[in-house]
Design an enzyme around this catalytic site. Structure first.
Site, short mmCIF file in Angstrom:
data_model
loop_
_atom_site.label_atom_id
_atom_site.label_comp_id
_atom_site.label_asym_id
_atom_site.label_seq_id
_atom_site.Cartn_x
_atom_site.Cartn_y
_atom_site.Cartn_z
N CYS A 157 -1.47 3.54 -4.93
CA CYS A 157 -2.83 4.05 -4.72
C CYS A 157 -2.95 5.53 -5.08
O CYS A 157 -4.05 5.98 -5.43
CB CYS A 157 -3.28 3.79 -3.29
SG CYS A 157 -2.48 4.78 -2.02
N ASP A 158 -1.88 6.30 -5.03
CA ASP A 158 -1.95 7.70 -5.43
C ASP A 158 -2.46 7.85 -6.86
O ASP A 158 -3.10 8.86 -7.21
CB ASP A 158 -0.57 8.39 -5.38
CG ASP A 158 0.32 7.96 -4.25
OD1 ASP A 158 0.09 6.89 -3.67
OD2 ASP A 158 1.28 8.68 -3.97
#
Length: 370
Positions: A157-158
């Site tokens: 998700c980063d």
């Protein structure tokens, strides 16, 4: 000579604004400037101690924060700092992993510097890299446990902070829809893979989905969710108001916002594990800063209701500043990782500083709005 004078002028201004008795968390332009200038100055003075490469994603987040504060807070030294690094590196990117989202993150600052100064060399390498990727999209599975997809797809998700603002910006700068199409396809695939539709928060990657914290809660990493929430504004700012993609991103932002509020503790901080703060009792100031950035942007742009969200923003900012030492050093930042870990006043890193400067830039705009 001109650059040296700019640095000396900015340093003098910072020293004059500095006081050793702490920083006010009041939502007043002067108070916000004082702390952001001090944090920026500490980082610039100590940047040579950072273990990260100058083109690393960690610094990509720092440079974006420096440009935001330099532009909106009027701190010329921040812009000089980024320019000097960009010129030293010939405005290039890392080349070993062409698809990797982390390795294009520094292009965010390059693009914003180009918007300020109009110097084509600032974005040439980044545009070539992004253009090649959209014309040769990876076919690997979007999974962190796949040996190819772990790097070539946005499988954590980063990545939704690191790369999407770059493609959104090149869509705006060039008018070429191939950048927007790639952004939409890759972003939505990541959301489908990692977004928990009950909690309205993100797993860091597919490996984390079955994991549980000591209290039995899902492992929803604070900084990972902060990356996503803070990245959406930088995407939306590059999309026309009537573009359907803009609606998609704003809906996701609005859907996450109540979860951001409910995971804030009574003192205004967020923690490394959003659903198990007791196991990680200290604040985690990188995720707190990213959340404050998103909340302030949402209020400034009428996306979030000010009555509902301003109190949370003020508490979050106050909590952040409690981690800033008298000389401007920001503590309680979780070190580089991919899952929740404890913090201390001694743990600092450049991406947390970048996030605080992003948050400060939006809060400064909130303070100075007519």
């Amino acid at each position: 000579m001109k650059k040296t004078l700019l640095i000396l002028f900015a340093a003098t201004a910072l020293n004059e604004a500095f006081a050793a008795d702490g920083f006010s968390a009041k939502f007043e332009a002067g108070a916000v400037s004082r702390v952001c200038d001090a944090v920026a100055r500490w980082q610039m003075d100590n940047h040579h101690l950072s273990p990260h490469g100058l083109l690393d994603w960690t610094n990509g987040a720092l440079y974006r924060g420096m440009v935001e504060w330099g532009r909106h807070g009027g701190n010329e030294a921040c812009l000089v700092f980024v320019r000097q690094i960009g010129e030293r590196l010939d405005w290039n990117l890392l080349n070993d992993r062409p698809y990797h989202a982390d390795d294009i993150c520094v292009a965010q600052a390059y693009i914003e510097m180009y918007r300020l100064y109009g110097e084509r060399e600032m974005i040439q390498a980044a545009e070539e890299r992004a253009g090649w990727i959209v014309d040769h999209p990876s076919k690997a599975p979007l999974r962190k446990d796949d040996p190819v997809g772990c790097d070539e797809r946005w499988s954590w998700c980063d990545a939704l902070f690191m790369a999407p603002p770059v493609y959104a910006a090149f869509y705006t700068l060039t008018g070429e829809k191939r950048f927007l199409e790639y952004l939409n396809n890759e972003y939505r695939a990541c959301v489908e893979a990692l977004y928990d539709r009950d909690e309205h928060l993100f797993y860091r990657d597919c490996i984390r989905i079955p994991l549980r914290e000591p209290n039995g809660a899902k492992q929803l990493w604070g900084r990972g969710c902060g990356w996503v929430f803070s990245g959406i504004p930088f995407i939306v700012e590059n999309l026309p108001e009537d573009d359907p993609a803009r609606t998609y991103f704003l809906n996701l932002f609005r859907e996450m916002a109540p979860s951001v509020l409910r995971t804030q503790d009574e003192n205004g901080a967020w923690h490394s594990s959003l659903l198990d703060p007791k196991s990680y009792p200290n604040p985690e100031n990188s995720c707190s800063a990213f959340f404050c950035h998103g909340l302030a942007w949402g209020i400034n742009n009428g996306i979030l209701d000010a009555v509902t969200y301003r109190n949370a923003l003020e508490k979050g900012w106050k909590s952040l500043l409690e981690g800033v030492s008298a000389d401007g050093r920001l503590g309680f930042i979780q070190p580089v990782g991919h899952d929740p870990k404890n913090t201390s006043i001694e743990t600092t890193d450049v991406y947390g500083v970048g996030a605080l400067l992003m948050a400060g830039s939006e809060i400064y705009k909130l303070c100075t709005a007519l």
